[in-house]
Design an enzyme around this catalytic site. Structure first.
Site, short mmCIF file in Angstrom:
data_model
loop_
_atom_site.label_atom_id
_atom_site.label_comp_id
_atom_site.label_asym_id
_atom_site.label_seq_id
_atom_site.Cartn_x
_atom_site.Cartn_y
_atom_site.Cartn_z
N GLU A 197 24.50 36.58 33.02
CA GLU A 197 24.37 36.67 34.47
C GLU A 197 23.80 35.40 35.10
OE1 GLU A 197 22.07 39.95 36.06
OE2 GLU A 197 22.72 39.44 38.09
N ASP A 241 23.76 41.03 30.31
CA ASP A 241 22.87 41.07 31.47
C ASP A 241 21.44 41.10 30.91
OD1 ASP A 241 21.52 41.36 33.80
OD2 ASP A 241 22.89 42.85 34.64
N ILE A 273 18.50 41.29 32.30
CA ILE A 273 17.80 42.45 32.87
C ILE A 273 18.76 43.08 33.88
CG2 ILE A 273 15.81 43.37 34.13
CD1 ILE A 273 14.17 40.97 33.35
N ASP A 274 19.25 44.26 33.58
CA ASP A 274 20.06 44.98 34.56
C ASP A 274 19.11 45.97 35.24
OD1 ASP A 274 22.55 45.59 35.88
OD2 ASP A 274 22.41 47.52 34.89
N THR A 318 17.05 44.47 37.92
CA THR A 318 15.96 43.50 38.14
C THR A 318 15.00 43.96 39.25
OG1 THR A 318 17.41 41.72 37.44
CG2 THR A 318 15.48 41.07 38.69
N ASP A 347 27.25 43.63 34.11
CA ASP A 347 26.57 44.88 34.47
C ASP A 347 27.11 46.07 33.66
OD1 ASP A 347 25.13 43.78 36.75
OD2 ASP A 347 26.97 43.89 37.90
C1 LIP Z 1 22.37 45.44 39.62
C2 LIP Z 1 23.07 46.72 39.21
C3 LIP Z 1 22.77 47.76 40.27
C4 LIP Z 1 23.67 47.37 41.38
C5 LIP Z 1 23.38 45.97 41.87
C6 LIP Z 1 23.24 44.96 40.74
P1 LIP Z 1 21.05 43.36 38.47
O1 LIP Z 1 22.27 44.48 38.58
O2 LIP Z 1 23.03 47.14 37.97
O3 LIP Z 1 23.08 49.09 39.91
O4 LIP Z 1 23.61 48.29 42.43
O5 LIP Z 1 24.43 45.61 42.72
O6 LIP Z 1 24.46 44.50 40.26
O7 LIP Z 1 21.26 42.46 39.64
O8 LIP Z 1 19.77 44.10 38.52
O9 LIP Z 1 21.32 42.72 37.15
#
Ligand code: LIP
Length: 256
Positions: free
Chosen positions: A69, A85, A87-88, A90, A213
């Site tokens: 990412e 990713d 941290i998904d 964040t 993601d």
């Molecule tokens: C996030 C997602 C979240 C989504 C955001 C974003 P990040 O990823 O997993 O559910 O609504 O648009 O993509 O930015 O925390 O890696």
């Protein structure tokens, strides 16, 4: 395949190690910057986690591609590609909410063959190898048997450009709300897909996502018996996933 099992075991070991440090640092002060909007964040720990994982992969598999990412893709000669990713979720991580994870998907010749989602604060590790089922902390998981929309719990999310673009999911929320049992917005697409895989939610959809993601979560939900559609669109991926009893009903409601 033995090779895939070895790769998954390493990915798990590295995600565990990275996750332990994310947990340790979660309570303290942290540098962060916003990207496309005030709530689209990158923390110093996203960058740390990404660098840590990339270095591990490069030292074991120097010719593999790596797609992440927060930085440029690393090109290699191998048919393998890691899609990560670091941290998904964040925003959740930065706020002290427990619903975040490290997501690692591995493609072989363009097809996802390994998925790993590790959520340190939840102490949950989801994993799948293509054709071998899906597991949560070592126990096999399957999608729910909910067939009635009015008893279904469905997850979703909202894109970062929700204030600027009318295609911000409200249209589908409005259609969905009167018909379903409940809606959840948890904040991590990777973990949302895993909740469908574990039968805790019955379906999930979201717009404008990136492959990092969902790469791992999609394999995990399919290996748990779920169905999923991934539609590349102008502003990212549209994802819809559900158990097979509800999938086509949800597809009719969200007709993209
Ligand atoms: C996030 C997602 C979240 C989504 C955001 C974003 P990040 O990823 O997993 O559910 O609504 O648009 O993509 O930015 O925390 O890696």
């Amino acid at each position: 395949m033995k090779e895939w099992q070895e790769m998954l075991a390493l990915a798990k070991e590295w995600a565990q190690e990275a996750g332990d440090y994310l947990l340790e640092r979660a309570e303290g002060p942290m540098d962060m910057e916003s990207k496309t909007s005030a709530i689209d964040l990158v923390t110093e720990m996203d960058v740390w986690s990404e660098t840590f994982l990339k270095d591990k992969i490069k030292s074991f598999y120097p010719d593999h591609h790596i797609r992440t990412e927060e930085s440029e893709d690393e090109k290699g000669q191998s048919p393998y590609e890691w899609v990560i990713d670091p941290i998904d979720g964040t925003v959740n991580y930065a706020r002290g909410l427990p619903f975040y994870c490290i997501s690692i998907g591995i493609r072989y010749e363009g097809n996802t063959v390994i998925g790993l989602v590790h959520a340190p604060k939840l102490n949950e590790t989801y994993e799948a190898i293509k054709g071998e089922g899906a597991f949560l902390n070592g126990k096999e998981i399957t999608v729910s048997q909910t067939g009635q929309l009015h008893s279904a719990v469905i997850g979703t999310g909202f894109p970062y450009d929700k204030d600027r673009d009318k295609d911000n999911n409200l249209e589908y929320i409005n259609k969905m709300i009167p018909q379903v049992g409940g809606i959840r917005r948890m904040g991590s697409a990777a973990l949302d897909l895993c909740q469908v895989a574990a039968g805790r939610m019955d379906g999930y959809w979201e717009l404008k996502l990136n492959d990092w993601d969902v790469e791992a979560g999609l394999l995990i939900v399919k290996e748990a018996g779920g169905q999923a559609v991934v539609q590349p669109e102008k502003k990212g991926l549209f994802i819809l996933s559900a158990n097979s009893l509800l999938f086509s009903t949800l597809q009719k409601i969200i007709d993209r």
